[in-house]
Design a protein around this motif. Structure first.
Motif, PDB file in Angstrom:
ATOM      1  N   UNK A   1       0.776  -1.000  -0.073  1.00 39.51           N
ATOM      2  CA  UNK A   1       0.068  -0.106   0.160  1.00 39.51           C
ATOM      3  C   UNK A   1       0.829   1.330   0.133  1.00 39.51           C
ATOM      4  N   UNK A   2       0.626   2.204  -0.838  1.00 38.72           N
ATOM      5  CA  UNK A   2       1.359   3.547  -1.225  1.00 38.72           C
ATOM      6  C   UNK A   2       0.631   4.571  -0.557  1.00 38.72           C
TER       7      UNK A   2
ATOM      8  N   UNK B   1       6.133   4.176 -13.243  1.00 38.29           N
ATOM      9  CA  UNK B   1       7.298   3.320 -12.716  1.00 38.29           C
ATOM     10  C   UNK B   1       7.199   3.309 -11.331  1.00 38.29           C
ATOM     11  N   UNK B   2       6.795   4.123 -10.522  1.00 35.92           N
ATOM     12  CA  UNK B   2       6.633   4.143  -8.992  1.00 35.92           C
ATOM     13  C   UNK B   2       5.875   2.639  -8.525  1.00 35.92           C
ATOM     14  N   UNK B   3       4.664   2.679  -9.254  1.00 31.53           N
ATOM     15  CA  UNK B   3       3.714   1.701  -8.888  1.00 31.53           C
ATOM     16  C   UNK B   3       4.392   0.119  -9.402  1.00 31.53           C
ATOM     17  N   UNK B   4       4.994   0.103 -10.612  1.00 28.52           N
ATOM     18  CA  UNK B   4       5.678  -1.002 -10.987  1.00 28.52           C
ATOM     19  C   UNK B   4       6.690  -1.378 -10.276  1.00 28.52           C
ATOM     20  N   UNK B   5       7.694  -0.525  -9.843  1.00 30.11           N
ATOM     21  CA  UNK B   5       8.910  -0.951  -9.206  1.00 30.11           C
ATOM     22  C   UNK B   5       8.607  -1.457  -7.841  1.00 30.11           C
ATOM     23  N   UNK B   6       7.603  -0.667  -6.874  1.00 31.78           N
ATOM     24  CA  UNK B   6       7.375  -1.320  -5.838  1.00 31.78           C
ATOM     25  C   UNK B   6       6.085  -2.322  -5.547  1.00 31.78           C
ATOM     26  N   UNK B   7       5.652  -2.612  -6.807  1.00 32.47           N
ATOM     27  CA  UNK B   7       4.364  -3.619  -7.051  1.00 32.47           C
ATOM     28  C   UNK B   7       3.369  -3.220  -6.113  1.00 32.47           C
ATOM     29  N   UNK B   8       2.821  -1.900  -6.205  1.00 36.49           N
ATOM     30  CA  UNK B   8       1.835  -1.533  -5.191  1.00 36.49           C
ATOM     31  C   UNK B   8       0.368  -1.907  -5.905  1.00 36.49           C
TER      32      UNK B   8
END
Length: 398
Positions: free
Chosen positions: A228-229, A303-310
Motif C-alpha cells: 500500500x502506497x 514507474x513507481x507503481x511497478x517498481x514497488x508492485x503497489x
C-alpha cells in the motif's frame, strides 16, 4: 544472585544463577530467564525524532518498554501548557513501534514506588535535566537508588525548539523561513543575558545515514503482503497523520505500507509547508509503516507503481493539489482502479496546530523562557560546583 546480560535477536535476556550452586547445577534447567522491563516517562508533546530516538534507545536496554505520559494538568503546573491534549499524546505514544505499554497520567516526578508498581527494573532518560516547578530534578530519587539509566540526548531537536520556531513563524505570518526577519528571530531565540542553554533553543539537526538505519525496520515485503502506497509532506507529524496511517494499515490482512515523502521544494509549491522539522524520520516511528521513500515524486506514476508492485494507493480527505503541469497526481492509480480515499475520522491538520500556537502565543513564549531560565540556573550551579572541585583539588595537590 548474579545477573548476566545477553543479546539474543536484538533483545536482552537475563540469566539468574545462585552464587552458591556448583558449576554443574549452574547449567541446570532451573536456571531462569527474566524479561527486563524498562520505564520511560515524559510529556511527549509534539513528538519528534528526539522523543522517538529516546524510546528506541530505551527499548534496546531491555525487553519490554513501559512509557508513562503526564496529564495536561501536571505539564501546565511544571512547564506550561502543552500543545496537544493528553488524549492525543496517549494515542501518539501508543503508535510508536518500540513501545509495549503506556501508563496514562504518570506522575511528573519518577519514584521507586512507580517503578515497583509497574515491575520495571529501571528508568531511562536523556542526558538533559528535567526539573519540577520548584527546580528539583524529577529523577533524583531513582538516581540515588541506582534505578536510573541514561541515553544520549538527540542534538538539534526539542519540543521547546519546535514551539519556538512556530512562534517565530507566527510573527512573520508563515513567511519563508529563509527570510532575514526569521533568521534574526532565530539567532535571538533561546538566548538570555546569561548565555544559551544546550537543551533549549533553535539549532541545526544534522541528518545522517546511520540515523535512518536505526529507525528503519529493515523488513522486505513477504509473499502474500499487500503493498500500500501513500504520499505527502508529513510536516509537523501529528496524531491526525497517525490515525490516517492506522486506517491505511487496516486496508489489508497483511499490509506493507510504504510512505512517499516529498522533498521540501515540492512541499512549498503544493502545500506551503515549511522546512522546519526532521521530516525524514517522522513516518519511520509509527508501527503502521514498513518503508519510507525519501524524495518521492509528487505524481504517483507508472514507474513507481511497478517498481514497488503497489496494489493500493490511498489518500486522506485533504485536498489533492494538481501537479505543476495541471494534471492529477493520482491519474495512474485511478486508471488502474487501485486508488482509494480514506476517512480516518480525525480532521486535525498542521494548520490547526499552528492555530493553537497562535491563540496561546503569550503562554508558549512564557513557557519557553521559563524553561530556559531553569536550565541556565542548573548549568550555572553545575559550573560553580565543578570550579569548586577543581580549586579544592589544586589546593590539595599543593
Amino acid at each position: 544472585i548474579r545477573i548476566k546480560n545477553m543479546i539474543r535477536n536484538g533483545s536482552h535476556v537475563v540469566e539468574e544463577e545462585d552464587k552458591g550452586e556448583s558449576s554443574s547445577s549452574s547449567h541446570s534447567p532451573e536456571k531462569r530467564k527474566r524479561v527486563i522491563r524498562v520505564w520511560c516517562d515524559g510529556c511527549y508533546d509534539m513528538v519528534h525524532y528526539g522523543h522517538s530516538n529516546q524510546l528506541r534507545q530505551a527499548k534496546a536496554m531491555g525487553d519490554y518498554l513501559v512509557v508513562g505520559v503526564h496529564t495536561d494538568e501536571e505539564i501546565a503546573k511544571h512547564k506550561g501548557p502543552p500543545v496537544f491534549t493528553q488524549a492525543e499524546r496517549y494515542k501518539m505514544i501508543r503508535a510508536i513501534k518500540w513501545v509495549d505499554e503506556i501508563v496514562e497520567g504518570a506522575p511528573y516526578v519518577t519514584t521507586l514506588e512507580t517503578l515497583d508498581k509497574y515491575n520495571c527494573d529501571f528508568c531511562v532518560h536523556g542526558d538533559d535535566i528535567t526539573l519540577t516547578v520548584d527546580g528539583k530534578d524529577t529523577y533524583d530519587e531513582v538516581k540515588r537508588m541506582g534505578r536510573y539509566r541514561e541515553c544520549k540526548r538527540t542534538q538539534g531537536v526539542s519540543t521547546t525548539d519546535l514551539v519556538g520556531r512556530m512562534l517565530l513563524l507566527t510573527k512573520s505570518h508563515h513567511s519563508n523561513v529563509d527570510n532575514a526577519a526569521y533568521q534574526l528571530h532565530t539567532d535571538n531565540f533561546g538566548k538570555g543575558p546569561k548565555g544559551h542553554s544546550p537543551w533549549t533553543g533553535v539549532s541545526q539537526f544534522l541528518q545522517t545515514s546511520q540515523k535512518i538505519i536505526q529507525f528503519a525496520s529493515g523488513k522486505e515485503p513477504q509473499p502474500g503482503d499487500t503493498i500500500i502506497y501513500v504520499a505527502g509532506a508529513f510536516d509537523l507529524f501529528h496524531i491526525g497523520h497517525v490515525d490516517f496511517l492506522k486506517t491505511v494499515h487496516k486496508q489489508a490482512e497483511k499490509p506493507y505500507v510504504i510512505v512517499g515523502l516529498h522533498f521540501d521544494q515540492v512541499c512549498f509549491i503544493k502545500t506551503n509547508a515549511h522546512k522546519l522539522f526532521t521530516r525524514f524520520y517522522r513516518p519511520l516511528h509509527p508501527r503502521y509503516v514498513s518503508e519510507v521513500v525519501i524524495g518521492a515524486p509528487y505524481a504517483v506514476g507508472k514507474d513507481l507503481l511497478d517498481h514497488f508492485k503497489v496494489a493500493l494507493v490511498c489518500h486522506g480527505k485533504t485536498e489533492v493539489f494538481p501537479d505543476t503541469d495541471g494534471t492529477d497526481p493520482y491519474a495512474e492509480p485511478k486508471k488502474r482502479g487501485i486508488f482509494r480515499i480514506l476517512d480516518s475520522g480525525n480532521n486535525l491538520t498542521s494548520d490547526d496546530i499552528m492555530q493553537r500556537i497562535i491563540e496561546n502565543r503569550l503562554q508558549f513564549e512564557a513557557r519557553n523562557q521559563k524553561k530556559e531560565a531553569k536550565e541556565m540556573a542548573i548549568i550555572e550551579a553545575l559550573k560553580h560546583k565543578d570550579d569548586s572541585l577543581k580549586t579544592e583539588t589544586a589546593l590539595t595537590n599543593n
